[in-house]
Design a protein around this motif. Structure first.
Motif, PDB file in Angstrom:
ATOM      1  N   TYR A 226       0.824  -1.205   0.000  1.00  0.00           N
ATOM      2  CA  TYR A 226       0.000   0.000   0.000  1.00  0.00           C
ATOM      3  C   TYR A 226       0.863   1.262   0.000  1.00  0.00           C
ATOM      4  N   SER A 227       1.700   1.395   1.023  1.00  0.00           N
ATOM      5  CA  SER A 227       2.550   2.587   1.142  1.00  0.00           C
ATOM      6  C   SER A 227       3.795   2.218   1.938  1.00  0.00           C
ATOM      7  N   PRO A 228       4.830   1.713   1.268  1.00  0.00           N
ATOM      8  CA  PRO A 228       6.031   1.243   1.966  1.00  0.00           C
ATOM      9  C   PRO A 228       6.682   2.276   2.881  1.00  0.00           C
ATOM     10  N   LEU A 229       6.666   3.543   2.487  1.00  0.00           N
ATOM     11  CA  LEU A 229       7.318   4.561   3.306  1.00  0.00           C
ATOM     12  C   LEU A 229       6.647   4.728   4.672  1.00  0.00           C
ATOM     13  N   LYS A 230       5.370   4.338   4.776  1.00  0.00           N
ATOM     14  CA  LYS A 230       4.696   4.380   6.071  1.00  0.00           C
ATOM     15  C   LYS A 230       5.374   3.444   7.063  1.00  0.00           C
ATOM     16  N   LEU A 231       5.981   2.385   6.543  1.00  0.00           N
ATOM     17  CA  LEU A 231       6.698   1.444   7.411  1.00  0.00           C
ATOM     18  C   LEU A 231       8.184   1.775   7.494  1.00  0.00           C
ATOM     19  N   PHE A 232       8.794   2.037   6.353  1.00  0.00           N
ATOM     20  CA  PHE A 232      10.243   2.225   6.317  1.00  0.00           C
ATOM     21  C   PHE A 232      10.684   3.565   6.904  1.00  0.00           C
ATOM     22  N   LEU A 233       9.889   4.632   6.697  1.00  0.00           N
ATOM     23  CA  LEU A 233      10.301   5.942   7.165  1.00  0.00           C
ATOM     24  C   LEU A 233      10.420   6.030   8.692  1.00  0.00           C
ATOM     25  N   PRO A 234       9.447   5.540   9.463  1.00  0.00           N
ATOM     26  CA  PRO A 234       9.616   5.578  10.926  1.00  0.00           C
ATOM     27  C   PRO A 234      10.818   4.776  11.413  1.00  0.00           C
ATOM     28  N   ILE A 235      11.073   3.623  10.763  1.00  0.00           N
ATOM     29  CA  ILE A 235      12.231   2.815  11.146  1.00  0.00           C
ATOM     30  C   ILE A 235      13.520   3.559  10.821  1.00  0.00           C
ATOM     31  N   SER A 236      13.551   4.192   9.644  1.00  0.00           N
ATOM     32  CA  SER A 236      14.719   4.962   9.240  1.00  0.00           C
ATOM     33  C   SER A 236      14.971   6.115  10.213  1.00  0.00           C
ATOM     34  N   LEU A 237      13.904   6.820  10.581  1.00  0.00           N
ATOM     35  CA  LEU A 237      14.040   7.920  11.532  1.00  0.00           C
ATOM     36  C   LEU A 237      14.511   7.426  12.898  1.00  0.00           C
ATOM     37  N   GLY A 238      14.054   6.232  13.277  1.00  0.00           N
ATOM     38  CA  GLY A 238      14.480   5.659  14.551  1.00  0.00           C
ATOM     39  C   GLY A 238      15.981   5.427  14.592  1.00  0.00           C
ATOM     40  N   PHE A 239      16.513   4.827  13.518  1.00  0.00           N
ATOM     41  CA  PHE A 239      17.963   4.599  13.453  1.00  0.00           C
ATOM     42  C   PHE A 239      18.730   5.925  13.384  1.00  0.00           C
ATOM     43  N   PHE A 240      18.154   6.898  12.666  1.00  0.00           N
ATOM     44  CA  PHE A 240      18.822   8.196  12.574  1.00  0.00           C
ATOM     45  C   PHE A 240      18.912   8.866  13.950  1.00  0.00           C
ATOM     46  N   MET A 241      17.823   8.823  14.713  1.00  0.00           N
ATOM     47  CA  MET A 241      17.827   9.427  16.040  1.00  0.00           C
ATOM     48  C   MET A 241      18.766   8.688  16.989  1.00  0.00           C
ATOM     49  N   LEU A 242      18.844   7.347  16.842  1.00  0.00           N
ATOM     50  CA  LEU A 242      19.801   6.593  17.648  1.00  0.00           C
ATOM     51  C   LEU A 242      21.228   7.018  17.329  1.00  0.00           C
ATOM     52  N   GLY A 243      21.508   7.140  16.019  1.00  0.00           N
ATOM     53  CA  GLY A 243      22.843   7.561  15.599  1.00  0.00           C
ATOM     54  C   GLY A 243      23.164   8.964  16.086  1.00  0.00           C
ATOM     55  N   LEU A 244      22.183   9.865  16.009  1.00  0.00           N
ATOM     56  CA  LEU A 244      22.389  11.239  16.453  1.00  0.00           C
ATOM     57  C   LEU A 244      22.620  11.304  17.965  1.00  0.00           C
ATOM     58  N   GLY A 245      21.822  10.517  18.685  1.00  0.00           N
ATOM     59  CA  GLY A 245      21.982  10.491  20.134  1.00  0.00           C
ATOM     60  C   GLY A 245      23.316   9.914  20.558  1.00  0.00           C
ATOM     61  N   TYR A 246      23.721   8.826  19.879  1.00  0.00           N
ATOM     62  CA  TYR A 246      25.002   8.203  20.229  1.00  0.00           C
ATOM     63  C   TYR A 246      26.173   9.111  19.866  1.00  0.00           C
ATOM     64  N   TYR A 247      26.021   9.830  18.738  1.00  0.00           N
ATOM     65  CA  TYR A 247      27.079  10.770  18.347  1.00  0.00           C
ATOM     66  C   TYR A 247      27.209  11.901  19.363  1.00  0.00           C
ATOM     67  N   ALA A 248      26.062  12.418  19.830  1.00  0.00           N
ATOM     68  CA  ALA A 248      26.101  13.482  20.830  1.00  0.00           C
ATOM     69  C   ALA A 248      26.790  12.997  22.101  1.00  0.00           C
ATOM     70  N   TYR A 249      26.483  11.739  22.471  1.00  0.00           N
ATOM     71  CA  TYR A 249      27.088  11.176  23.690  1.00  0.00           C
ATOM     72  C   TYR A 249      28.604  11.034  23.535  1.00  0.00           C
ATOM     73  N   THR A 250      29.051  10.449  22.411  1.00  0.00           N
ATOM     74  CA  THR A 250      30.488  10.224  22.228  1.00  0.00           C
ATOM     75  C   THR A 250      31.238  11.546  22.013  1.00  0.00           C
ATOM     76  N   PHE A 251      30.589  12.520  21.366  1.00  0.00           N
ATOM     77  CA  PHE A 251      31.260  13.804  21.142  1.00  0.00           C
ATOM     78  C   PHE A 251      31.455  14.554  22.469  1.00  0.00           C
ATOM     79  N   LEU A 252      30.405  14.532  23.296  1.00  0.00           N
ATOM     80  CA  LEU A 252      30.506  15.231  24.578  1.00  0.00           C
ATOM     81  C   LEU A 252      31.430  14.501  25.558  1.00  0.00           C
ATOM     82  N   SER A 253      31.481  13.153  25.440  1.00  0.00           N
ATOM     83  CA  SER A 253      32.284  12.358  26.379  1.00  0.00           C
ATOM     84  C   SER A 253      33.741  12.229  25.928  1.00  0.00           C
ATOM     85  N   PHE A 254      33.928  11.997  24.609  1.00  0.00           N
ATOM     86  CA  PHE A 254      35.276  11.695  24.118  1.00  0.00           C
ATOM     87  C   PHE A 254      35.744  12.658  23.023  1.00  0.00           C
ATOM     88  N   GLY A 255      34.857  13.524  22.578  1.00  0.00           N
ATOM     89  CA  GLY A 255      35.219  14.496  21.553  1.00  0.00           C
ATOM     90  C   GLY A 255      35.484  13.891  20.198  1.00  0.00           C
TER      91      GLY A 255
END
Length: 292
Positions: A226-255
């Protein structure tokens, strides 16, 4: 006269497996209420007297040599039906023949499919009611329209349009899920009509856990059609936010920027691209539909 003419272009398709007792009560009522309608019973490998009861009531009988499934019976009936409007109803006595004209009246108003939506009181068990509510909410989110009863087997539909989707329908119990979401995807008009379903005669053939999981699988499978992006887009955003959060953590902790952050960002991009390509393929799949 006009009412009789409409009935003559109506085919009622009833998939049946060991439903002889219920059919013995339903078929005379159907013939009395809709005398000119074509009544087709698809005997899906029954071991009771379903076949002899159908012959006694002078209906069109199509028998499978062995049980293939409810969806397969629906497809068999649709292929041989002569009417311009197809009505599907269960053989277990839950659906009332008197409601058929209410459904077909919706098609006369311009809808392409009318579905009998069962009330909560009509659900067989509390567990079934809860499961159907979850299915309805999930499917409504995917199609962007409110779905009152995703799994109802009582519906009237334009025969020509319905046959366009036969290749998508599974052989099992989830054909209502598939055809409902496919109609919405192709831009057809679907109406829901409140009905009351009576308790079924005999034992249900549906297995709650196994078929429940199968329904969920079908919803996600048709969701990707029906609409693949309805499924794939939230999953993609989830991984992006995880990556962004982990990057913020490592940048602030280890630079520094770590490989894990890179992996999460890359995974997010790949999932999005897969969804985008799937969306294009989906548009090609439905290119031939939506015409009437």
């Amino acid at each position: 006269m006009e009412d009789q003419k409409n009935h003559s272009s109506l085919s009622i398709i009833i998939p049946a497996k060991n439903e002889g007792v219920a059919l013995n009560a339903i078929l005379p009522r159907l013939r009395q209420i809709l005398p000119r309608a074509e009544i087709i019973v698809v005997n899906d490998g029954s071991s009771d007297d379903t076949e002899s009861i159908c012959r006694a009531h002078d209906v069109v009988l199509l028998s499978h040599p062995y049980s293939v499934g409810n969806g397969a019976a629906i497809k068999s009936g649709a292929r041989i039906a002569k009417g311009k409007i197809l009505v599907f109803m269960d053989a277990d006595g839950q659906h009332h023949p008197e409601d058929i004209q209410t459904l077909t009246a919706q098609l006369e108003k311009g809808y392409d499919m009318a579905v009998g939506a069962r009330s909560r009181q009509s659900q067989a068990t509390i567990g079934r009611s809860i499961a159907n509510t979850i299915y309805n909410l999930l499917a409504s989110w995917m199609v962007g329209r409110k779905i009152d009863d995703l799994t109802s087997g009582f519906r009237a539909v334009d025969a020509e349009i319905f046959r366009d989707f036969l290749y998508l329908l599974p052989n099992g119990f989830s054909y209502p899920t598939t055809i409902t979401m496919s109609f919405f995807r192709a831009g057809y008009r679907v109406s829901y009509v409140p009905i009351h379903a009576s308790p079924r005669h005999g034992k249900s053939h549906i297995r709650i856990v196994l078929d429940g999981l199968r329904f969920l699988t079908i919803i996600f499978k048709i969701g990707t059609l029906y609409s693949p992006l309805k499924l794939f887009l939230p999953i993609s955003l989830g991984f992006f936010m995880l990556g962004l959060g982990y990057y913020a953590y490592t940048f602030l902790s280890f630079g520094r920027f770590t490989n894990m952050s890179g992996l999460l960002f890359t995974t997010s991009l790949l999932i999005f691209l897969i969804g985008l390509v799937s969306e294009q393929i989906t548009m090609l799949l439905y290119r031939g539909t939506g015409k009437k």
